[in-house]
Design a protein around this motif. Structure first.
Motif, PDB file in Angstrom:
ATOM      1  N   GLU A 109      50.632  15.871  27.824  1.00 40.18           N
ATOM      2  CA  GLU A 109      49.903  16.424  26.685  1.00 40.18           C
ATOM      3  C   GLU A 109      50.472  15.897  25.364  1.00 40.18           C
ATOM      4  O   GLU A 109      49.726  15.484  24.472  1.00 40.18           O
ATOM      5  N   GLN A 110      51.798  15.872  25.244  1.00 42.40           N
ATOM      6  CA  GLN A 110      52.436  15.357  24.032  1.00 42.40           C
ATOM      7  C   GLN A 110      52.157  13.863  23.860  1.00 42.40           C
ATOM      8  O   GLN A 110      51.920  13.401  22.740  1.00 42.40           O
ATOM      9  N   GLU A 111      52.186  13.117  24.960  1.00 48.44           N
ATOM     10  CA  GLU A 111      51.895  11.688  24.885  1.00 48.44           C
ATOM     11  C   GLU A 111      50.450  11.447  24.460  1.00 48.44           C
ATOM     12  O   GLU A 111      50.174  10.536  23.681  1.00 48.44           O
ATOM     13  N   LEU A 112      49.524  12.271  24.945  1.00 42.65           N
ATOM     14  CA  LEU A 112      48.126  12.133  24.539  1.00 42.65           C
ATOM     15  C   LEU A 112      47.949  12.423  23.053  1.00 42.65           C
ATOM     16  O   LEU A 112      47.152  11.763  22.380  1.00 42.65           O
ATOM     17  N   VAL A 113      48.693  13.387  22.534  1.00 36.66           N
ATOM     18  CA  VAL A 113      48.642  13.674  21.089  1.00 36.66           C
ATOM     19  C   VAL A 113      49.132  12.456  20.311  1.00 36.66           C
ATOM     20  O   VAL A 113      48.519  12.049  19.317  1.00 36.66           O
ATOM     21  N   LYS A 114      50.231  11.845  20.771  1.00 39.05           N
ATOM     22  CA  LYS A 114      50.761  10.644  20.099  1.00 39.05           C
ATOM     23  C   LYS A 114      49.746   9.503  20.149  1.00 39.05           C
ATOM     24  O   LYS A 114      49.540   8.800  19.152  1.00 39.05           O
ATOM     25  N   ILE A 115      49.127   9.307  21.310  1.00 42.25           N
ATOM     26  CA  ILE A 115      48.129   8.241  21.463  1.00 42.25           C
ATOM     27  C   ILE A 115      46.947   8.494  20.532  1.00 42.25           C
ATOM     28  O   ILE A 115      46.437   7.565  19.897  1.00 42.25           O
ATOM     29  N   ASN A 116      46.529   9.743  20.431  1.00 39.44           N
ATOM     30  CA  ASN A 116      45.411  10.080  19.550  1.00 39.44           C
ATOM     31  C   ASN A 116      45.763   9.814  18.088  1.00 39.44           C
ATOM     32  O   ASN A 116      44.937   9.314  17.325  1.00 39.44           O
ATOM     33  N   GLN A 117      46.997  10.137  17.698  1.00 38.69           N
ATOM     34  CA  GLN A 117      47.437   9.843  16.325  1.00 38.69           C
ATOM     35  C   GLN A 117      47.452   8.332  16.089  1.00 38.69           C
ATOM     36  O   GLN A 117      47.008   7.860  15.042  1.00 38.69           O
ATOM     37  N   PHE A 118      47.963   7.575  17.058  1.00 43.27           N
ATOM     38  CA  PHE A 118      47.991   6.121  16.943  1.00 43.27           C
ATOM     39  C   PHE A 118      46.569   5.576  16.810  1.00 43.27           C
ATOM     40  O   PHE A 118      46.305   4.713  15.979  1.00 43.27           O
ATOM     41  N   LYS A 119      45.655   6.097  17.626  1.00 43.51           N
ATOM     42  CA  LYS A 119      44.260   5.656  17.573  1.00 43.51           C
ATOM     43  C   LYS A 119      43.663   5.920  16.196  1.00 43.51           C
ATOM     44  O   LYS A 119      42.992   5.062  15.616  1.00 43.51           O
ATOM     45  N   SER A 120      43.934   7.100  15.641  1.00 49.74           N
ATOM     46  CA  SER A 120      43.408   7.439  14.315  1.00 49.74           C
ATOM     47  C   SER A 120      43.948   6.485  13.254  1.00 49.74           C
ATOM     48  O   SER A 120      43.198   6.026  12.383  1.00 49.74           O
ATOM     49  N   GLU A 121      45.256   6.210  13.311  1.00 49.59           N
ATOM     50  CA  GLU A 121      45.859   5.281  12.348  1.00 49.59           C
ATOM     51  C   GLU A 121      45.284   3.876  12.512  1.00 49.59           C
ATOM     52  O   GLU A 121      44.994   3.198  11.521  1.00 49.59           O
TER      53      GLU A 121
END
Length: 181
Positions: A109-121
């Motif tokens: 779940e934490q890794e998915l949050v990081k991936i989502n932040q990376f995708k947004s950036e």
């Protein structure tokens, strides 16, 4: 018969009496927490000297409620706990607690949050990189289309070269995006 079923469950299972004593634990509970039958649950699970009043659900479950919660230990283990009332062979209402280690799910779940932040950036940066040449092209084309301003051939050629360069830049950006995918 019920104990045989509980023994084979993949999740950790414990039966806790109204006196806070662990009456049963299956092999997976022992594997996760060590030997605990006969111990007070607050000593066995939390290494405390008295019941954990803020988080303890024993009284509510003994009174008939089924409780579900997550509990995280300082070592990073996180469990989803479901506790329901159960009546033992002596007619005493006890707590049947099923503990599922969900630390891996929490990590994912934490890794998915990081991936989502990376995708947004990444999308924000890509949007900016695409808008820059488009803004230049739009400005140049607007200048070329103005009827009230006469442009000499040298200026017109310079503006068209600008459009050409910005178009090449856009093409390069699109190629880089396709290569990334």
């Amino acid at each position: 018969k019920l104990l045989r079923v509980l023994e084979t469950m993949e999740d950790g299972v414990a039966i806790i009496g109204p006196d806070y004593r662990v009456r049963f634990e299956n092999p997976n509970m022992r594997k996760e927490f060590g030997e605990g039958v006969g111990s007070f649950c607050y000593e066995y699970l939390h290494h405390l000297d008295e019941p954990c009043n803020e988080t303890c659900k024993l009284k509510a479950v003994i009174d008939g409620a089924t409780e579900r919660w997550e509990y995280s230990f300082s070592d990073g283990r996180t469990y989803e706990v479901v506790a329901s009332p159960i009546i033992d062979s002596e007619g005493v209402v006890c707590v049947l607690a099923v503990c599922r280690n969900i630390a891996h799910y929490k990590w994912v779940e934490q890794e998915l949050v990081k991936i989502n932040q990376f995708k947004s950036e990444l999308l924000s940066n890509i949007s900016h990189e695409l808008k820059s040449p488009l803004t230049s092209i739009k400005g140049i084309v607007t200048s070329l289309l103005q009827k009230d301003i006469e442009l000499d051939n040298e200026t017109r050629e310079m503006l068209l070269n600008g459009v050409n360069e910005e178009t090449d830049r856009l093409g390069s950006l699109v190629t880089n995006l396709l290569n990334m995918s």
